[in-house]
Design a protein around this motif. Structure first.
Motif, PDB file in Angstrom:
ATOM      1  N   UNK A  56       0.826  -1.204   0.000  1.00 45.18           N
ATOM      2  CA  UNK A  56       0.000   0.000   0.000  1.00 45.18           C
ATOM      3  C   UNK A  56       0.863   1.257   0.000  1.00 45.18           C
ATOM      4  N   UNK A  57       0.408   2.279  -0.709  1.00 46.26           N
ATOM      5  CA  UNK A  57       1.150   3.531  -0.776  1.00 46.26           C
ATOM      6  C   UNK A  57       0.208   4.679  -0.440  1.00 46.26           C
ATOM      7  N   UNK A 218      -2.114   9.474   3.352  1.00 44.34           N
ATOM      8  CA  UNK A 218      -1.205   8.462   3.896  1.00 44.34           C
ATOM      9  C   UNK A 218      -1.434   8.428   5.402  1.00 44.34           C
ATOM     10  N   UNK A 219      -1.465   7.232   6.031  1.00 48.59           N
ATOM     11  CA  UNK A 219      -1.724   7.175   7.479  1.00 48.59           C
ATOM     12  C   UNK A 219      -0.630   7.880   8.283  1.00 48.59           C
ATOM     13  N   UNK A 333       3.476  11.305  -5.136  1.00 48.61           N
ATOM     14  CA  UNK A 333       4.132  10.196  -5.824  1.00 48.61           C
ATOM     15  C   UNK A 333       4.633  10.697  -7.167  1.00 48.61           C
ATOM     16  N   UNK A 334       5.642  10.045  -7.683  1.00 48.70           N
ATOM     17  CA  UNK A 334       6.180  10.377  -8.997  1.00 48.70           C
ATOM     18  C   UNK A 334       6.007   9.179  -9.920  1.00 48.70           C
ATOM     19  N   UNK A 335       5.476   9.451 -11.097  1.00 42.52           N
ATOM     20  CA  UNK A 335       5.298   8.405 -12.104  1.00 42.52           C
ATOM     21  C   UNK A 335       6.121   8.781 -13.332  1.00 42.52           C
ATOM     22  N   UNK A 364       7.898   7.769  -1.692  1.00 41.71           N
ATOM     23  CA  UNK A 364       8.847   8.073  -0.614  1.00 41.71           C
ATOM     24  C   UNK A 364       8.089   8.182   0.712  1.00 41.71           C
ATOM     25  N   UNK A 365       7.746   7.059   1.327  1.00 45.30           N
ATOM     26  CA  UNK A 365       6.868   7.073   2.509  1.00 45.30           C
ATOM     27  C   UNK A 365       7.396   7.861   3.693  1.00 45.30           C
ATOM     28  N   UNK A 366       8.712   7.949   3.875  1.00 43.69           N
ATOM     29  CA  UNK A 366       9.230   8.689   5.026  1.00 43.69           C
ATOM     30  C   UNK A 366       9.053  10.197   4.879  1.00 43.69           C
ATOM     31  N   UNK A 367       8.662  10.675   3.690  1.00 43.49           N
ATOM     32  CA  UNK A 367       8.421  12.105   3.495  1.00 43.49           C
ATOM     33  C   UNK A 367       6.945  12.459   3.656  1.00 43.49           C
ATOM     34  N   UNK A 368       6.113  11.462   3.896  1.00 40.97           N
ATOM     35  CA  UNK A 368       4.668  11.692   3.909  1.00 40.97           C
ATOM     36  C   UNK A 368       4.112  11.957   5.300  1.00 40.97           C
ATOM     37  N   UNK A 369       4.891  11.652   6.324  1.00 42.65           N
ATOM     38  CA  UNK A 369       4.447  11.851   7.696  1.00 42.65           C
ATOM     39  C   UNK A 369       5.669  12.054   8.581  1.00 42.65           C
ATOM     40  N   UNK A 370       5.482  12.788   9.673  1.00 48.09           N
ATOM     41  CA  UNK A 370       6.574  13.010  10.619  1.00 48.09           C
ATOM     42  C   UNK A 370       6.600  11.957  11.721  1.00 48.09           C
TER      43      UNK A 370
END
Length: 512
Positions: A56-57, A218-219, A333-335, A364-370
């Motif tokens: 999941x993204x 993103x959660x 996200x980048x496509x 890049x999941x680590x950039x989506x939440x702190x």
């Protein structure tokens, strides 16, 4: 004593259904063959310090009053499980030779950005986007449980929508005569479906594209927190989520399913599990073959004759001492595609296993939440996803483990070549961890036949009125799976909640 509900499999739709039933006072038992619950939503840790979600993204339908929010509120989890929204000004960044487009939430802004690049096609672009909005509205009205009065009140939208029941995205592109480059920019999130425009159901694309426009999320605490919260609701209400229990047989008397036999993967002991009602979260076709296809009605047998979706290649990578935000990555996200014709790109990769001009997704999941997760502070996660052919990888794995590993490395290196050339020049110098997954990885860890990523393929044939639903034609036995509902985070929430609603008469989705 038998449970009220025995659920075979612990994918998201199963956990949602189980949590709602447990919360309503029912005794729920879930059997999962893997060591972790969650299906494609499960989380795993590598090298004791890097945590990845299986697949999941970004997700949708998580805003106030939407499906995911309604379910979480009913379970008392809406304050515990929250979501971070992707950048509304560009939640998907589309990149191809000569063109780029950041997809915004606002439809008028999207039209304006496209017209700036294709000024001779302004009318076609506007008409296409208008039609997409109309069809999306019609699909919401046609979403079960259908309200006859609502159909009559919006007959024009419904009529327009029904016209596209057999259409691919390519059919609609052609109808509105969009230029190829504009088609590519609009369809470049094809890895979300693992189908190119000439195979992808227009319905499937329209639903996802507009849903992400309404809000891509993103959660806050990552996907692991979502899975754990649902499992906790079941456990806290007297239920059980039993992992490492592989179901090998269904207990059937005539056309009534009474339970299952399962093997404990640790002790190898076989146990019978029974319940008043059996919910099948495993692949419906696989379960039907175990039970005996002849036991099902002819109508259900026909619906079970679906094609599996293609599978995927996945690369989980960790970079150290590098901030990906400095290179154009962030809350989006980048496509990317090297081949402007996505149909040709898909054909080359999926049919010919040629990734020399790949089309792929970057997240890049680590950039989506702190929120903290098992990744050192000086590291960031970057992941790559594209299509892959199950039969090819299975045969390669059986032929030679070395060749299988080499092919995975080859695909990753071809992607990294492009990433270094066009995004992060020195990415490889900062790579401290990488692991790749193929279609056989999906099969092994998620028990999906042919390594499929989305259950039944999202073609017009599988997305029409003949699509399988919860009804199995057997007594005490219901399907609750991506192939009997719809794939993806929000759709599986909807699938599980809708089955709960049908079996309990407790309305939580906004339709009676």
């Amino acid at each position: 004593m038998a449970a009220d509900y025995l659920i075979v499999g612990s994918g998201l739709s199963a956990l949602v259904f189980g949590a709602l039933m447990a919360n309503a006072g029912k005794e729920v038992h879930i059997l999962e063959s893997h060591e972790y619950p969650g299906g494609f939503g499960h989380t795993f840790t590598m090298a004791n310090k890097y945590t990845f979600n299986a697949q999941l993204h970004y997700v949708w339908d998580c805003g106030e009053g939407n499906t995911v929010n309604r379910v979480l509120k009913r379970l008392g989890l809406d304050q515990e499980i929250t979501f971070e929204r992707y950048d509304p000004n560009g939640f998907d960044h589309m990149r191809m030779p000569g063109h780029s487009l950041n997809i915004p939430s606002d439809a008028a802004t999207l039209v304006r950005r496209l017209v700036q690049q294709f000024p001779d096609h302004q009318t076609a672009i506007q008409n296409f986007i208008d039609e997409v909005q109309t069809v999306r509205a019609g699909l919401k009205i046609l979403s079960p449980p259908v309200q006859p009065l609502e159909l009559l009140q919006h007959l024009s939208k419904v009529t327009t929508t029904v016209r596209y029941v057999g259409s691919t995205l390519q059919d609609v592109f052609d109808k509105f005569k969009l230029p190829l480059q504009a088609q590519t920019l609009l369809a470049l999130q094809w890895p979300d479906f693992l189908l190119p425009p000439n195979q992808l159901s227009f319905y499937a694309w329209a639903i996802l594209f507009t849903a992400y426009q309404e809000g891509a999320f993103y959660p806050t605490q990552h996907f692991e927190a979502v899975i754990n919260a649902l499992v906790n609701v079941i456990n806290d209400n007297g239920g059980k989520v039993l992992c490492d229990q592989e179901v090998v047989n269904f207990l059937v008397t005539d056309k009534t399913v009474n339970g299952v036999q399962a093997i404990d993967r640790h002790t190898h002991a076989t146990h019978d599990f029974t319940a008043d009602t059996i919910i099948c979260n495993m692949d419906p076709k696989k379960a039907a073959k175990m039970i005996g296809m002849e036991k099902f009605s002819k109508a259900v047998q026909k619906k079970l004759d679906y094609d599996y979706s293609p599978s995927n290649f996945m690369a989980y990578c960790v970079v150290k001492d590098l901030d990906l935000r400095d290179y154009g990555f962030g809350k989006w996200n980048t496509f990317h595609t090297e081949e402007p014709d996505l149909n040709a790109a898909f054909e080359r990769m999926y049919r010919h296993n040629d990734f020399s001009k790949p089309s792929f997704a970057i997240t890049t999941p680590t950039l989506l939440t702190d929120a903290e997760r098992d990744c050192p502070d000086d590291c960031q996660i970057i992941e790559f996803l594209t299509v892959a052919n199950y039969n090819y990888f299975r045969e390669l794995q059986q032929q030679s483990r070395k060749l299988y590993t080499q092919k995975k490395e080859e695909i990753l290196n071809q992607i990294l070549d492009i990433v270094e050339a066009q995004y992060v020049p020195n990415l490889r110098d900062h790579l401290v961890f990488k692991i790749t997954g193929s279609p056989t990885t999906n099969e092994r860890f998620c028990n999906c036949p042919s390594g499929n990523s989305y259950g039944s393929s999202l073609t017009p044939k599988n997305m029409g009125p003949g699509r399988l639903d919860h009804r199995s034609s057997l007594k005490n036995f219901y399907f609750c799976n991506a192939s009997s509902g719809y794939p993806g985070f929000a759709p599986t929430f909807w699938t599980g909640a809708l089955l709960y609603q049908r079996l309990s008469d407790d309305v939580i989705l906004g339709k009676g």
